[in-house]
Design a protein around this motif. Structure first.
Motif, PDB file in Angstrom:
ATOM      1  N   VAL A 232     -10.226   1.974  -1.257  1.00 57.49           N
ATOM      2  CA  VAL A 232      -8.863   1.459  -1.130  1.00 57.49           C
ATOM      3  C   VAL A 232      -8.874   0.336  -0.087  1.00 57.49           C
ATOM      4  CG1 VAL A 232      -6.465   2.014  -0.611  1.00 57.49           C
ATOM      5  CG2 VAL A 232      -7.929   3.710  -1.743  1.00 57.49           C
ATOM      6  N   LYS A 233      -8.322  -0.816  -0.443  1.00 58.57           N
ATOM      7  CA  LYS A 233      -8.311  -1.962   0.462  1.00 58.57           C
ATOM      8  C   LYS A 233      -6.884  -2.262   0.893  1.00 58.57           C
ATOM      9  CE  LYS A 233     -12.486  -4.176  -1.309  1.00 58.57           C
ATOM     10  NZ  LYS A 233     -13.213  -3.982  -0.044  1.00 58.57           N
ATOM     11  N   ASP A 234      -6.767  -2.846   2.084  1.00 54.90           N
ATOM     12  CA  ASP A 234      -5.453  -3.242   2.606  1.00 54.90           C
ATOM     13  C   ASP A 234      -4.937  -4.450   1.841  1.00 54.90           C
ATOM     14  OD1 ASP A 234      -5.179  -1.321   4.606  1.00 54.90           O
ATOM     15  OD2 ASP A 234      -6.526  -2.424   5.937  1.00 54.90           O
ATOM     16  N   HIS A 235      -3.673  -4.353   1.423  1.00 55.28           N
ATOM     17  CA  HIS A 235      -3.006  -5.509   0.818  1.00 55.28           C
ATOM     18  C   HIS A 235      -2.199  -6.244   1.865  1.00 55.28           C
ATOM     19  CE1 HIS A 235      -0.035  -7.715  -1.678  1.00 55.28           C
ATOM     20  NE2 HIS A 235      -1.090  -7.854  -2.482  1.00 55.28           N
ATOM     21  N   ASP A 236      -1.482  -5.479   2.659  1.00 55.77           N
ATOM     22  CA  ASP A 236      -0.833  -5.981   3.879  1.00 55.77           C
ATOM     23  C   ASP A 236      -0.686  -4.790   4.809  1.00 55.77           C
ATOM     24  OD1 ASP A 236       1.342  -4.516   2.893  1.00 55.77           O
ATOM     25  OD2 ASP A 236       2.158  -6.257   1.872  1.00 55.77           O
ATOM     26  N   ALA A 237       0.174  -4.900   5.800  1.00 57.17           N
ATOM     27  CA  ALA A 237       0.265  -3.840   6.803  1.00 57.17           C
ATOM     28  C   ALA A 237       0.796  -2.541   6.218  1.00 57.17           C
ATOM     29  CB  ALA A 237       1.166  -4.299   7.964  1.00 57.17           C
ATOM     30  N   ASP A 238       1.687  -2.634   5.234  1.00 58.89           N
ATOM     31  CA  ASP A 238       2.333  -1.431   4.698  1.00 58.89           C
ATOM     32  C   ASP A 238       1.939  -1.109   3.268  1.00 58.89           C
ATOM     33  OD1 ASP A 238       3.675  -1.102   7.083  1.00 58.89           O
ATOM     34  OD2 ASP A 238       5.356  -2.358   6.451  1.00 58.89           O
ATOM     35  N   SER A 239       0.993  -1.810   2.695  1.00 62.75           N
ATOM     36  CA  SER A 239       0.613  -1.548   1.311  1.00 62.75           C
ATOM     37  C   SER A 239      -0.901  -1.669   1.170  1.00 62.75           C
ATOM     38  CB  SER A 239       1.326  -2.528   0.354  1.00 62.75           C
ATOM     39  OG  SER A 239       0.920  -3.871   0.626  1.00 62.75           O
ATOM     40  N   SER A 240      -1.376  -1.155   0.055  1.00 62.39           N
ATOM     41  CA  SER A 240      -2.808  -1.167  -0.221  1.00 62.39           C
ATOM     42  C   SER A 240      -3.015  -1.377  -1.708  1.00 62.39           C
ATOM     43  CB  SER A 240      -3.451   0.152   0.221  1.00 62.39           C
ATOM     44  OG  SER A 240      -2.857   1.231  -0.465  1.00 62.39           O
ATOM     45  N   THR A 241      -4.256  -1.607  -2.079  1.00 63.86           N
ATOM     46  CA  THR A 241      -4.555  -1.864  -3.486  1.00 63.86           C
ATOM     47  C   THR A 241      -5.975  -1.412  -3.784  1.00 63.86           C
ATOM     48  OG1 THR A 241      -4.616  -3.533  -5.230  1.00 63.86           O
ATOM     49  CG2 THR A 241      -5.414  -4.194  -3.045  1.00 63.86           C
ATOM     50  N   ILE A 242      -6.240  -1.251  -5.055  1.00 55.26           N
ATOM     51  CA  ILE A 242      -7.577  -0.931  -5.558  1.00 55.26           C
ATOM     52  C   ILE A 242      -7.985  -2.038  -6.501  1.00 55.26           C
ATOM     53  CG2 ILE A 242      -8.954   0.725  -6.878  1.00 55.26           C
ATOM     54  CD1 ILE A 242      -7.066   2.896  -5.979  1.00 55.26           C
ATOM     55  N   LEU A 243      -9.173  -2.560  -6.314  1.00 59.09           N
ATOM     56  CA  LEU A 243      -9.658  -3.661  -7.143  1.00 59.09           C
ATOM     57  C   LEU A 243      -9.712  -3.241  -8.604  1.00 59.09           C
ATOM     58  CD1 LEU A 243     -12.534  -5.033  -4.894  1.00 59.09           C
ATOM     59  CD2 LEU A 243     -10.183  -5.874  -5.087  1.00 59.09           C
ATOM     60  N   PRO A 244      -9.395  -4.185  -9.502  1.00 60.28           N
ATOM     61  CA  PRO A 244      -9.392  -3.820 -10.929  1.00 60.28           C
ATOM     62  C   PRO A 244     -10.772  -3.422 -11.448  1.00 60.28           C
ATOM     63  CG  PRO A 244      -8.195  -5.879 -10.544  1.00 60.28           C
ATOM     64  CD  PRO A 244      -8.903  -5.559  -9.261  1.00 60.28           C
TER      65      PRO A 244
ATOM     66  N   LYS B 237       7.583   3.235  -3.674  1.00 59.82           N
ATOM     67  CA  LYS B 237       7.210   2.777  -2.339  1.00 59.82           C
ATOM     68  C   LYS B 237       5.694   2.605  -2.265  1.00 59.82           C
ATOM     69  CE  LYS B 237       7.246   4.170   2.528  1.00 59.82           C
ATOM     70  NZ  LYS B 237       7.599   5.232   3.489  1.00 59.82           N
ATOM     71  N   PRO B 238       5.229   1.442  -1.806  1.00 64.93           N
ATOM     72  CA  PRO B 238       3.769   1.280  -1.629  1.00 64.93           C
ATOM     73  C   PRO B 238       3.283   2.106  -0.437  1.00 64.93           C
ATOM     74  CG  PRO B 238       4.908  -0.675  -0.842  1.00 64.93           C
ATOM     75  CD  PRO B 238       5.981   0.195  -1.478  1.00 64.93           C
ATOM     76  N   LEU B 239       2.031   2.435  -0.520  1.00 58.77           N
ATOM     77  CA  LEU B 239       1.415   3.236   0.531  1.00 58.77           C
ATOM     78  C   LEU B 239       0.413   2.387   1.305  1.00 58.77           C
ATOM     79  CD1 LEU B 239       0.627   6.500  -1.476  1.00 58.77           C
ATOM     80  CD2 LEU B 239       2.604   6.046  -0.021  1.00 58.77           C
ATOM     81  N   SER B 240       0.346   2.691   2.588  1.00 57.15           N
ATOM     82  CA  SER B 240      -0.660   2.005   3.404  1.00 57.15           C
ATOM     83  C   SER B 240      -2.052   2.522   3.033  1.00 57.15           C
ATOM     84  CB  SER B 240      -0.389   2.236   4.886  1.00 57.15           C
ATOM     85  OG  SER B 240      -0.501   3.616   5.197  1.00 57.15           O
ATOM     86  N   LYS B 241      -3.068   1.875   3.565  1.00 57.84           N
ATOM     87  CA  LYS B 241      -4.431   2.272   3.228  1.00 57.84           C
ATOM     88  C   LYS B 241      -4.692   3.720   3.649  1.00 57.84           C
ATOM     89  CE  LYS B 241      -9.300   1.208   4.058  1.00 57.84           C
ATOM     90  NZ  LYS B 241     -10.258   0.302   4.711  1.00 57.84           N
ATOM     91  N   LEU B 242      -4.251   4.104   4.850  1.00 54.35           N
ATOM     92  CA  LEU B 242      -4.467   5.476   5.318  1.00 54.35           C
ATOM     93  C   LEU B 242      -3.720   6.464   4.452  1.00 54.35           C
ATOM     94  CD1 LEU B 242      -5.634   7.417   7.387  1.00 54.35           C
ATOM     95  CD2 LEU B 242      -3.624   6.973   8.840  1.00 54.35           C
TER      96      LEU B 242
END
Length: 1843
Positions: free
Chosen positions: A340-352, A389-394
């Motif tokens: 899981v990578k950080d997208h910004d301070a309050d959200s995260s993403t997984i590479l396609p 709601k997006p989730l942070s990396k943690l």
């Protein structure tokens, strides 16, 4: 007495210690009331002053006497306190290597961290059926007690196993279940017990993991209920799990692992079926690599995976489901690698393109996009709207881990559910035994929600434990009717209320979880506000506001509040669950299908499964959310409450597992860790409750036996109870220290130690008195012995002095005489020497002068000769010179004159006148010259011819001259050399003459030396002769040693072959027993199928897994066919109630066993044949060493001759029988069988002629062997004589030992050559004998084949006989033709074929003649037969053949019935059932054995069989034998527990078998028969196969007899051999605890050695009355003694209280009594004494010294029949019964182990008590003739007609 009175000098106490918790010290000064300190000395010698607490003035704990240390039960200790418990456990664990110890009702198990051989089947068998206190502590003893109480009390049982992680809880529970599965068996053929055991690998794989404390730690609690039916056999099981540690799936600490199944899966990734899972090594995945310890030492994960998969298969989980489980597990591993990578301070993403997530989605059958979205987002719902709601990396990582934990928990629950389904049974459960494997009390540096739940569960279990212990104490006091007061014990109900009551810790936690903004901090504040001031068990740490302290029963524990709410909620993203539910993977959908169900948490809850609901309708939202919010604590509380309700309705048994150290070191004890666990598990609380009452309990008999030494003779009363009361009133003044019950005396803590002190003081005083008396007696005896010795010495000294004086006087007189003669001898010798010297000088001088005169004369003579030769030479030289000068002068003068004449002639030649003068008369001269020329020509020719001849002769002569010149030259050279040599010889002659004088001077000296040398040589010759004798003796010894060595090797090989044969017999007989057991099972199933309803049987029926059935197998198709028909008939009736596949499986097993039995029979026959051949070969080799091989060959020849005679005898019998049969047949038909008889008779004559030829060949071979023997002997004698002559000559010529050695080596070499020649000749002889054996065997087979053909032909019609005979003859000749073709591969001679064809034609023509001739002979025989029967010839002619036969039989049956009784009994077919009924089924052995001869039923049955054989009725024979076998089986099945019945039929079966052999007609069985008995042999049928069936039946009866005997002896052995005191007063009773052992004092109803001996005598007399063979009786007695020795030794190895010096003396006395019994019965040679050797050596081991290395060496050499494990076990268990004995040191035991390390032996500790020696039935012919047997009328056999 007061407590302080025990604190005297030398008393030992326990004092606290920081390192060892408690240390032992000894008082150096008596303690007096008021003292403030104790003066102590530690074990290391240091002294110090121990200050007492001034407030309490509590004295330190007293130490128990050494005799009580190491007891099996901690409650047996006199002083019950913490240091005593700790020390006792340490001594047992470290010194004795014992891991189990009782503490009242609790079994304390210490983890040894080492595999111990104490869990085998033999150990299970030893504990099966034993009382709990009769054996050493063991988990099997607890399991047996639970099983026994379940059957006896009809009450469910529970075994509660608790302890820390790594303490061994799982292993203990596993062994308990293994015990139940082994001893109870299953109620069906579904192998439920195997399934129960197979569930362990599965549960361990998915629920166990490696931790820092344990390599196989259970990370969940489980309660397994093992169900039993009414017969107490396992029918199924059910498992409930508690609080699975889900966090381990996503996190592991250092040096820890995830659950085993993940590593097993990675280790098996290379398998083809796992390629699709895209797995790698464990280090490639995040969830399995955090602990950095992927490998466990000694564990192969690949093999463990195979075990797990096999367990899945055994439990009925098919391959597709297994692969589905592995897909889910692999998906969890791939999910952990999703990054899981950080997208910004309050959200995260997984590479396609995340590969692991892609694999996860493919394996789980879900969409990649949906899963990647909801891993990084969350849906929030309000009353009106829904937010994403997006989730942070943690937060995303936590959501991923939560999903992984949730999937694993679902999978865990699914697997447990399917395991339970596989273990379920359709049979109704009657009772169960539950095994609870649950975590113990835990306290760490950081304690969280898991530890709180664990400790909460342990508080509930501890409360139940305390109540149960208190209840048992109360029941014991009430049972003994003694007054008792309420014992104060710790009640932890306040702590439980603090946790689970309303507004308790868990209630506040659930309430806080419902709050929208509830946190751990707010929950902690609520706890402080609610309980800090109201509950003393709740505390707040000083330096923390996020923790709380709870005072548990074991210790104070500080819990950190962080994470409590999150773990209690156990939330999972609802949208992730929606995605998984939409999967195409069926198993995944099945895992989550219960999410919508609102069910209460079951017992199989895995610790807080998440209850999420997908809302189908709006109306169900409230209910679904309510169920979804059910917390983990609430589920765990409900599960725990259900568990407690289950435990409360069962009888609990407690096992407390202790972890001895934190480093997993084997047999290493850390006192601090141990005492911490003892406090936590409730063991010390048990001790405290016991110590508060009356912990020490003695029966009156035991107390009297132990403390009899404290009584006087007048104090002993007939009533033991009154005697004990009087003694205690005198010894213990305080009546509160003891109580008298109905059967026991109860003592307070410490009173037994006080009594032991009084007993030890009394014994010590007695010992001192005995020592004083013995020392006085020894000193006086020594003084008297010294005084007598002194007087004796004085007498001898004085006599010696007198003898010395007389000897001195004699010596003085002798010395004077010796001096006189010595001086005379010296003077005479000096005179002789001087005279001899003068003579020698004169002689030498005169010789010298004569030599000088001779030399002068010789010199003058030589000078004259020299002068003569010199003067002659000078004259010759002068003459030669003068002659040379004269010749020279003449030549000079003549030369001068010639010169002058030449000069004159030259001048005359120049003048004419001279020329003319010269020409005058020229013509005449020419003519003359012409004539002369012619003449010259003629002469020239003659001369030329002569010249040629002369030239040739000249050449030959020149050649001859040349050779002669060469020869002369060589002669000249040789002459010169000879001249030189003459000169040299002359010089040498001179030197020799000079030396001669020197040699003459040394001649005398040399003569003396030679005489001395001759004497020395004579001495050496004598020495050489002695050496020769020694060498001859050495040769004889070596030859004897070689012979002995050969004998030893022969014996060793023979013993090895016998062992292999016995092993093969044992294997065959064991297989036969298994076959019979399956047959019994088959019969039971048939009986069940014949009933429409199963009738339950009450009572406790234990299945003995090590025993076979009592039935045998009839090896005939008819019986099996009847069984199959019966089973098919019953199948139609009870098809709905019983699974017929079981019956078919059993039938298949029976068929397989029959086939294997036949194979084993063939193998056994081959082995026996090989054994016989090997024995013959060994005997032949042995005879060679004795020089008797030729005698052995003569015996072989005699055997061949006897074989020929036997064949002749059989041929003659065949002829007679054939003639009789032909006569009989002739009476019925006109002329039947004539040609066939003639043809077969001719064939037999040919065979007889061939046998005669073979005999002649044997005789020729015999003569050859004799001649070869004589030649070999003559040759050997010549060679020996030559060698002896050479040896003698060499000895005479040899002057040193080297020559003697060479002569010996030559003799040895010649002997070796002779031995090689003899070996070669022996091999040739053996080959020839084998060839002859083969030829004889082929002749025997041909003879048998001819007999069979004869019997077949006699049954054919006359026409068919001729055709069959012709066909047989053609076949035989064709076979011979083929054999001749084989022998002559180059082609067979054509004329042989013509001869064969001609022979065939001749035989065809002879057939017609034979038919006519035999018809005439039959008529003649018929007439003779009629005349013998009393009919005239005229009547015979007028009566038909059929009437002739009838009339011929009648005269035999009427007048000569008793007189000519032939030993046969005629019976009708309809009387066969009556015969079996009266003679077998209804026969009472006791009456038959007393009133009639032994073996009468066997004789009667055989006589009936003879009649069936006589009538040539094969069906009658078959039916009779089958009925006999089946009836014997039936009577044995009915009365199989009656020793007398089994012994009776064993004897009769063996006698019937012997009769079949004795009267079979075989030569080997007819050696001891009388002529009358030989007439009674069977004539028509070969019953060899039936003999094998009867032998199998006898084996079955023998094994049943042994089992019956064991059942009778088994209860007597331990009591009579170990517990009963045959020698009164040898052993005393030690204090025992709550688990009372069987008393060793003889009480009413107990067994003694006399009872055992009487029982053995009864067995022996019964078998003798029944006429059992003596050899069979010996085998039975050997088996009896083996059982006695094995059972006694096994109990000795499992009972610590029996391993003492006095018990060893007792055992040896008992064994001597058994040996005396053997001597009385003349059975010392049966091998029974050898079976007691292990027991004898164990008893000796208990008695020998066990201190020094010499003792260790003696023990190792003495205990050769005991294994190393048994020796070490006895030494570890050795227990002193008195303070005067010493324990065995650990160093000594290690020395024993080191010395025995090289032994190659089995690691099994116990002896196999179920082992049965292979039985043999040696042939024992009867001397009783069948015609002398009388049948008593009491047998009701009047329908049998003697023939």
């Amino acid at each position: 007495m007061a407590a302080f009175e025990l604190y005297t000098k030398h008393a030992r106490v326990w004092i606290p210690d920081a390192d060892d918790v408690w240390r032992s010290a000894e008082l150096t000064k008596d303690y007096k009331p008021g003292d403030t300190a104790l003066y102590l000395q530690l074990e290391d010698g240091t002294t110090f002053e121990y200050k007492l607490d001034p407030a309490t003035m509590n004295l330190p704990h007293l130490r128990n006497p050494d005799i009580l240390v190491g007891e099996n039960d901690l409650t047996a200790l006199s002083y019950l306190h913490e240091p005593a418990v700790l020390h006792n456990l340490k001594v047992r664990f470290i010194d004795s290597k014992l891991i189990y110890t009782y503490c009242g009702i609790v079994l304390v198990a210490i983890n040894p961290y080492e595999n111990l051989p104490i869990y085998g089947t033999d150990i299970i068998n030893a504990y099966s059926g034993q009382n709990m206190g009769d054996m050493d502590p063991h988990i099997f003893a607890v399991a047996e007690e639970a099983y026994k109480q379940m059957a006896r009390d009809e009450r469910n049982q529970s075994i509660i196993v608790s302890g820390e992680s790594g303490a061994g809880k799982t292993v203990s529970a596993k062994y308990a279940m293994r015990y139940f599965a082994t001893v109870s068996g299953s109620a069906s053929e579904a192998n439920v017990e195997e399934k129960v055991l197979a569930s362990n690998p599965i549960v361990e794989a998915i629920g166990n993991a490696k931790t820092t404390r344990n390599d196989n730690s259970s990370r969940f609690g489980k309660y397994i209920e093992i169900g039993f039916d009414k017969r107490y056999r396992i029918i199924g099981a059910n498992m409930r799990t508690y609080l699975l540690e889900k966090s381990r799936v996503v996190f592991q600490a250092d040096d820890e692992r995830n659950y085993h199944i993940f590593y097993q899966l990675c280790a098996s990734a290379h398998l083809p079926e796992f390629k699709a899972l895209k797995l790698g090594s464990a280090g490639d995945f995040y969830y399995t690599s955090q602990g950095r310890s992927p490998v466990i030492d000694g564990v192969d994960d690949d093999k463990e995976m195979c075990t797990t998969r096999n367990a899945f298969t055994l439990l009925g989980i098919n391959k597709s489901y297994q692969m589905g489980v592995f897909r889910v597990l692999a998906s969890i591993l791939h999910l952990g690698n999703v990054e899981v990578k950080d997208h910004d301070a309050d959200s995260s993403t997984i590479l396609p393109s995340n590969s692991h997530l892609n694999i996860f989605c493919k394996l789980m059958g879900v969409a990649y996009q949906d899963m990647s979205q909801w891993l990084c987002h969350r849906k929030l719902k309000t009353a009106t709207e829904t937010y994403i709601k997006p989730l942070s990396k943690l937060q995303a990582v936590n959501a991923r881990d939560a999903l992984a934990k949730h999937i694993y928990a679902k999978l865990f629950s699914w697997i447990v559910e399917h395991v339970n389904q596989a273990l379920q049974s359709s049979i109704k459960q009657h009772s169960f035994i539950g095994v609870l494997d649950i975590y113990g009390f835990e306290t760490f540096e950081m304690n969280s929600f898991e530890q709180f739940c664990i400790n909460y569960a342990n508080e509930k279990l501890q409360q139940q434990f305390n109540m149960h212990v208190f209840k048992l104490e109360q029941e014991e006091y009430m049972k003994e009717q003694i007054p008792w007061t309420l014992i104060d014990f710790y009640d932890n109900q306040p702590c439980i209320n603090l946790i689970e009551a309303k507004m308790g810790i868990l209630d506040l936690l659930d309430e806080e979880c419902k709050m929208p903004k509830g946190t751990d901090d707010t929950w902690a504040q609520k706890l402080y506000n609610t309980h800090l001031k109201t509950c003393p068990l709740f505390e707040k740490p000083r330096l923390s506001n996020k923790a709380f302290i709870v005072q548990h029963f074991a210790d104070k524990v500080e819990y950190q509040c962080e994470g409590f709410l999150e773990k209690n909620k156990d939330t999972v993203n609802e949208e992730q669950i929606h995605v998984l539910k939409g999967s195409k993977f069926d198993l995944l959908v099945e895992l989550f299908q219960d999410e919508d169900k609102a069910t209460s948490p079951s017992g199989a809850s895995s610790g807080g499964r998440t209850r999420l609901s997908i809302r189908p309708e709006h109306t169900l939202r409230g209910q679904a959310n309510k169920e979804h919010k059910k917390t983990v604590s609430l589920q765990f509380r409900n599960s725990l409450q259900l568990l407690m309700e289950t435990l409360n309705v069962t009888t609990p048994h407690y096992v407390r597992c202790i972890k001895p150290n934190d480093f997993k070191f084997p047999f290493t004890f850390d006192p601090r860790r141990a005492v911490q666990q003892l406090r936590a598990c409730g063991v010390l609380e048990t001790i405290r409750i016991s110590a508060a009452g009356f912990p020490s309990r003695w029966t009156y008999q035991e107390f009297f036996s132990r403390y009899r030494v404290l009584m006087k003779q007048k104090d002993v009363l007939p009533e033991k109870k009154l005697t004990c009361k009087n003694l205690l009133e005198k010894l213990v003044k305080d009546e509160d220290k003891y109580q008298f019950g109905k059967t026991k005396i109860f003592f307070r803590a410490g009173q037994v130690a006080y009594l032991e002190k009084l007993r030890a003081d009394k014994l010590r005083a007695a010992c001192i008195r005995i020592q004083k008396t013995i020392r006085c007696w020894l000193a006086r005896k020594k003084y008297l012995r010294m005084r007598a010795a002194a007087i004796n010495i004085q007498r001898h000294v004085r006599g010696y002095q007198a003898r010395c004086l007389a000897n001195f006087l004699r010596c003085t007189r002798a010395a004077i005489i010796i001096q006189k003669y010595q001086r005379m001898f010296v003077e005479r010798r000096r005179y002789k020497q001087q005279q001899a010297a003068a003579l020698i000088i004169q002689c030498i001088l005169r010789a010298y002068m004569a030599r000088q005169h001779y030399q002068g004369l010789l010199r003058e003579h030589k000078a004259v000769i020299i002068q003569k030769f010199v003067r002659g030479w000078l004259v010759r030289q002068w003459y030669k010179c003068t002659l040379a000068a004269i010749v020279h002068l003449q030549s000079c003068v003549r030369r001068m004159r010639a010169k002058r004449e030449l000069k004159k002639l030259k001048i005359e030649a120049r003048s004419v006148e001279h020329f003319k003068k010269l020409n005058i008369g020229m013509e005449n001269k020419i003519m003359q010259l012409q004539r002369k020329v012619d003449e010259q020509h003629k002469e020239n020719k003659a001369i030329a011819e002569r010249l040629a001849g002369l030239e040739s002769s000249h050449a030959a002569e020149s050649e001859r001259l040349r050779s002669e010149v060469a020869r002369l030259r060589s002669v000249e050279v040789e002459a010169r050399n000879n001249a030189n040599r003459i000169i040299f010889l002359l010089e040498e002659l001179e030197a020799l003459r000079t030396e001669k004088s020197v040699m003459e001077e040394w001649a005398e000296t040399y003569r003396d030396e030679m005489e001395q040398l001759v004497a020395e040589l004579k001495d050496q010759n004598i020495l050489l002769k002695s050496e020769k004798d020694d060498l001859n003796q050495l040769i004889q010894e070596q030859s004897q040693q070689m012979a002995e060595k050969m004998q030893r090797v022969l014996k060793e090989e023979t013993r090895q072959l016998e062992n292999e044969l016995n092993e093969e017999r044992s294997r065959y007989q064991n297989l036969l027993s298994e076959h019979l057991r399956l047959e019994e099972r088959y019969d039971d199933l048939k009986e069940q199928m014949s009933l429409t309803l199963n009738v339950p049987k009450d009572g406790h029926v234990r299945t003995d897994f090590a025993r076979g059935s009592n039935e045998s197998e009839c090896a005939y198709g008819s019986v099996l066919a009847e069984s199959e028909e019966a089973s098919h008939g019953a199948e139609d009736i009870t098809k709905t109630t019983l699974d017929m596949s079981v019956v078919f499986n059993l039938q298949k097993k029976v068929a397989e066993l029959e086939h294997e039995k036949q194979l084993l029979e063939d193998d056994l026959e081959c082995r026996e044949e090989q054994f016989q051949r090997a024995r013959a070969r060994d005997e032949e080799e042995h005879s060679k060493t004795r020089g008797a091989e030729l005698e052995y060959e003569s015996l072989k020849r005699q055997d061949l001759e006897s074989e020929n005679k036997r064949l002749k005898h059989e041929l003659n019998q065949m002829r007679q029988l054939l003639m009789e049969d032909t006569t009989t047949v002739a009476m019925g038909t006109a002329m039947p069988g004539g040609p066939a008889y003639k043809l077969l008779l001719d064939q037999l004559n040919l065979a007889n002629e061939e046998l005669e030829v073979r005999k002649e060949e044997v005789l020729i071979l015999r003569s050859q062997l004799v001649s070869q023997k004589e030649a070999m002997q003559h040759k050997d004698e010549k060679e020996v004589k030559a060698q002896a002559l050479l040896y003698t000559e060499g000895t005479q010529k040899t002057k040193d030992a080297g020559d003697m050695t060479q002569a010996y080596m030559g003799l040895k070499e010649s002997n070796r050559l002779l031995e090689a020649q003899m070996q070669a000749q022996k091999r040739n002889h053996e080959n020839e004998i084998e060839v002859l054996h083969g030829e004889l065997q082929s002749l025997k087979e041909e003879n048998n084949r001819q007999q069979q053909l004869l019997a077949q032909n006699l049954q054919l019609p006359p026409e068919a006989r001729i055709e069959a005979s012709l066909q047989h003859e053609i076949t035989r000749l064709t076979h011979e033709n083929l054999e001749m073709h084989t022998d002559y591969p180059g082609g067979y001679p054509k004329y042989r074929l013509l001869v064969l064809q001609r022979d065939l034609m001749e035989q065809v023509e002879q057939q017609d003649k034979a038919v006519r001739k035999l018809r005439k002979q039959l008529k003649v025989f018929a007439k003779k037969f009629c005349e013998m029967g009393g009919l005239g010839g005229s009547q015979a002619e007028s009566i038909s053949p059929g009437q002739q036969a009838e009339e011929a039989i009648q005269p035999v049956n009427i007048p000569r019935k008793e007189k000519d009784f032939q030993g046969m009994l005629e019976y009708k077919k309809e009387d066969e059932q009556k015969l079996v009924k009266y003679l077998i089924l209804e026969l009472k052995p006791r009456g038959v054995a007393v009133n009639v001869i032994p073996g009468l039923p066997a004789y009667i049955l055989f006589m009936c069989l003879r009649y069936a054989d006589y009538t040539n009725n094969d069906q009658k024979v078959r039916i009779l034998l089958t009925s006999i076998i089946n009836s014997i089986k039936k009577i044995l099945k009915k009365g199989g527990d009656d020793f007398e019945t089994v012994s009776f039929w064993l004897s009769n079966t063996c006698r019937f078998l012997h009769c079949l052999k004795q009267y079979s007609g075989e030569e080997s069985f007819m050696k001891h028969n009388t002529p009358k008995q030989n007439e009674h042999c069977l004539s028509n049928f070969d019953l060899t196969e039936y003999r094998q069936v009867l032998s199998d039946l006898a084996i079955q009866i023998y094994q049943q007899l042994i089992r019956c005997m064991e059942n009778i002896l088994q209860p007597m052995i331990v009591s009579g051999m170990l517990e009963h005191e045959t020698i009164q007063g040898m052993s005393g009773v030690k204090p025992t605890g709550l688990r009372k052992r069987t008393s060793s004092i003889a009480e009413e109803g107990t067994y003694t050695l006399d009872l055992i001996l009487r029982q053995l005598t009864a067995f022996h007399s019964t078998m003798c009355q029944h006429g059992t063979d003596p050899e069979l009786i010996k085998q039975v007695v050997k088996q009896q003694f083996y059982v006695i020795g094995a059972v006694t030794l096994n109990n000795l190895l499992l009972r610590k209280d029996m391993c003492s010096w006095s018990k060893g003396m007792q055992i040896r006395y008992n064994v001597s009594q058994l040996e005396e019994w053997l001597r009385d019965k003349n059975l010392m040679t049966c091998g029974a004494k050898e079976t007691l050797e292990p027991l004898i050596q164990a008893a000796q081991l208990l008695q020998v010294k066990k201190k020094t290395d010499e003792d260790a060496e003696a023990i190792c050499s003495m205990c050769h029949a005991l294994s190393t494990a048994q020796i070490v076990k006895v030494l570890n268990l050795y227990t002193p019964m008195n303070e005067f004995e010493e324990r065995v040191s650990i160093a000594f035991i290690r020395t024993i182990q080191a010395r025995l390390r090289d032994r190659k032996e089995s690691l099994q500790l116990l002896m196999d008590t179920k082992m049965i020696f292979p039985v043999t039935f040696p042939f024992n012919p009867s001397s009783l003739s069948l015609d002398t047997i009388q049948i008593p009328s009491s047998l009701n056999l009047g329908f049998l007609i003697p023939v």
